[in-house]
Design an enzyme around this catalytic site. Sequence first.
Site, PDB file in Angstrom:
ATOM      1  N   LYS A 197      -2.127  -2.777   7.473  1.00 34.91           N
ATOM      2  CA  LYS A 197      -3.522  -2.628   7.857  1.00 34.91           C
ATOM      3  C   LYS A 197      -3.871  -3.686   8.896  1.00 34.91           C
ATOM      4  O   LYS A 197      -3.543  -4.863   8.737  1.00 34.91           O
ATOM      5  CB  LYS A 197      -4.416  -2.790   6.618  1.00 34.91           C
ATOM      6  CG  LYS A 197      -5.827  -2.272   6.813  1.00 34.91           C
ATOM      7  CD  LYS A 197      -6.568  -2.237   5.489  1.00 34.91           C
ATOM      8  CE  LYS A 197      -7.950  -1.641   5.650  1.00 34.91           C
ATOM      9  NZ  LYS A 197      -8.671  -1.584   4.358  1.00 34.91           N
TER      10      LYS A 197
ATOM     11  N   HIS B  62      -2.573   3.258  -5.713  1.00 32.37           N
ATOM     12  CA  HIS B  62      -3.216   2.007  -5.314  1.00 32.37           C
ATOM     13  C   HIS B  62      -3.496   1.105  -6.518  1.00 32.37           C
ATOM     14  O   HIS B  62      -3.659  -0.106  -6.359  1.00 32.37           O
ATOM     15  CB  HIS B  62      -4.510   2.286  -4.551  1.00 32.37           C
ATOM     16  CG  HIS B  62      -4.876   1.202  -3.592  1.00 32.37           C
ATOM     17  ND1 HIS B  62      -4.104   0.883  -2.490  1.00 32.37           N
ATOM     18  CD2 HIS B  62      -5.923   0.341  -3.553  1.00 32.37           C
ATOM     19  CE1 HIS B  62      -4.667  -0.120  -1.826  1.00 32.37           C
ATOM     20  NE2 HIS B  62      -5.762  -0.468  -2.445  1.00 32.37           N
TER      21      HIS B  62
ATOM     22  N   HIS C 230      -4.113  -9.475   3.456  1.00 31.67           N
ATOM     23  CA  HIS C 230      -5.556  -9.497   3.658  1.00 31.67           C
ATOM     24  C   HIS C 230      -5.917 -10.403   4.831  1.00 31.67           C
ATOM     25  O   HIS C 230      -5.378 -11.508   4.963  1.00 31.67           O
ATOM     26  CB  HIS C 230      -6.275  -9.999   2.403  1.00 31.67           C
ATOM     27  CG  HIS C 230      -6.296  -9.000   1.296  1.00 31.67           C
ATOM     28  ND1 HIS C 230      -6.530  -9.342  -0.020  1.00 31.67           N
ATOM     29  CD2 HIS C 230      -6.101  -7.646   1.297  1.00 31.67           C
ATOM     30  CE1 HIS C 230      -6.487  -8.252  -0.774  1.00 31.67           C
ATOM     31  NE2 HIS C 230      -6.229  -7.218   0.002  1.00 31.67           N
TER      32      HIS C 230
ATOM     33  N   ARG D 108       0.857  -1.178   0.000  1.00 27.13           N
ATOM     34  CA  ARG D 108       0.000   0.000   0.000  1.00 27.13           C
ATOM     35  C   ARG D 108       0.898   1.234   0.000  1.00 27.13           C
ATOM     36  O   ARG D 108       2.062   1.173   0.405  1.00 27.13           O
ATOM     37  CB  ARG D 108      -0.907   0.015   1.227  1.00 27.13           C
ATOM     38  CG  ARG D 108      -1.870  -1.169   1.316  1.00 27.13           C
ATOM     39  CD  ARG D 108      -2.681  -1.108   2.599  1.00 27.13           C
ATOM     40  NE  ARG D 108      -3.630  -2.217   2.683  1.00 27.13           N
ATOM     41  CZ  ARG D 108      -3.361  -3.400   3.238  1.00 27.13           C
ATOM     42  NH1 ARG D 108      -2.158  -3.621   3.762  1.00 27.13           N
ATOM     43  NH2 ARG D 108      -4.282  -4.352   3.289  1.00 27.13           N
TER      44      ARG D 108
ATOM     45  N   TYR E  11      -9.911 -10.204  -7.044  1.00 25.94           N
ATOM     46  CA  TYR E  11      -9.010 -10.103  -8.191  1.00 25.94           C
ATOM     47  C   TYR E  11      -9.236 -11.220  -9.215  1.00 25.94           C
ATOM     48  O   TYR E  11      -8.793 -11.106 -10.353  1.00 25.94           O
ATOM     49  CB  TYR E  11      -7.550 -10.082  -7.721  1.00 25.94           C
ATOM     50  CG  TYR E  11      -7.235  -8.865  -6.896  1.00 25.94           C
ATOM     51  CD1 TYR E  11      -7.183  -7.600  -7.485  1.00 25.94           C
ATOM     52  CD2 TYR E  11      -7.036  -8.956  -5.525  1.00 25.94           C
ATOM     53  CE1 TYR E  11      -6.916  -6.467  -6.725  1.00 25.94           C
ATOM     54  CE2 TYR E  11      -6.768  -7.829  -4.755  1.00 25.94           C
ATOM     55  CZ  TYR E  11      -6.712  -6.592  -5.367  1.00 25.94           C
ATOM     56  OH  TYR E  11      -6.462  -5.472  -4.619  1.00 25.94           O
TER      57      TYR E  11
ATOM     58  N   ARG F  52      -1.035  -1.708  -6.775  1.00 27.85           N
ATOM     59  CA  ARG F  52      -1.310  -2.863  -5.900  1.00 27.85           C
ATOM     60  C   ARG F  52      -2.341  -3.791  -6.553  1.00 27.85           C
ATOM     61  O   ARG F  52      -2.185  -5.013  -6.535  1.00 27.85           O
ATOM     62  CB  ARG F  52      -1.799  -2.359  -4.551  1.00 27.85           C
ATOM     63  CG  ARG F  52      -2.180  -3.449  -3.542  1.00 27.85           C
ATOM     64  CD  ARG F  52      -2.486  -2.789  -2.204  1.00 27.85           C
ATOM     65  NE  ARG F  52      -3.218  -3.641  -1.289  1.00 27.85           N
ATOM     66  CZ  ARG F  52      -2.669  -4.511  -0.441  1.00 27.85           C
ATOM     67  NH1 ARG F  52      -1.357  -4.648  -0.423  1.00 27.85           N
ATOM     68  NH2 ARG F  52      -3.413  -5.228   0.383  1.00 27.85           N
TER      69      ARG F  52
END
Length: 334
Positions: A177, A283, A309, A152, A318, A286
């Site tokens: 995150k 972004h 994630h 990120r 994706y 990514r």
Amino acid sequence: MMNEASDNLPPTQAEKSKPLMLSEKVREALRVKHYSLRTEEAYLGWIRRFIRFHKGKHPREMAEAEIKEFLTHLAVVDQVTASTQNQALSAILFLYQRVLEKKLEYMADVPRARVSKYLPEVLTREELDRLFAQMEGTPKLFAQLLYGTGMRLTEALRFWVKDVDFARNRIMVRNGKGDKDRVTMLPNKLKLELQQHLKKVERLHEDDLAEGFGTVSLPYALRKKYPNARKEWAWQFIFPSANLCRDPYSREMVRHHFHEHSIQRLVKAAAKKSSLSKPASPHTFRHSFATHLLESGTDIRSLQELLGHKSVETTQIYTHVMQQPGMGVRSPLD
């Protein structure tokens, strides 16, 4: 950086005699909980906006009804996204629960902003080459690193010299995150260029030290644990800012990292110059990283780990933007 002269929230008459203003109490409570500076600024912004919406009324004089009215206005009138409304609610709940220590009833009837489901924008390899061709120097290296690692924007801005392992071709991503660490790859193509870049950064750090500076901004917990680390080479940002700035924690003059808005502007300008038919932002790299790895045969679980994630369901989006959707199923027309 926030303007210290303008971020004080309006206190009641009783609080004017107290040493801490409301904004300072919120800031202190956030730092005790080790919230990031980014979250700190966002929460203070929402609390100020909540108070302005109610004509400067102090939060102690308000409760569930005023909170519901504000959140309803955000969803219905301002039509903010669901994530934006949720952030506003989190900031206000933090204020009441952690700072004012006031219990609130559950607000189940607050209208919620609609959650949008969208597919991420992905650039082809040819489009990425065209975009990178319009960039040069350190910004180009940074943009290629975003695509080559899947980090990120904030993760790439905040990583330190010690987080790059050239021997093992990997990068340690700190405090991603969800406040989690993870490992991603260091692209071989960027290895030499990154080493040359670090030599320039080290010279800049040595010049700063010679002039009596050379410190870096570190989170409170790290500053407390490693009091001497702020001047050490290993803890310096890999992509430092061109100018010194004042540390919001220690108030010292420090060398911070690139500002994210600068990178966003440069990427947007490069995308425009390369005549892309798609919008592109940091972004987007990514999203392209994830999609291209899936297309090349990377399994979904490995990709989940690389992206950081929490759930594989997040990573599965994706699969819908691959060049061969549906695991390579062909159209009956073909």
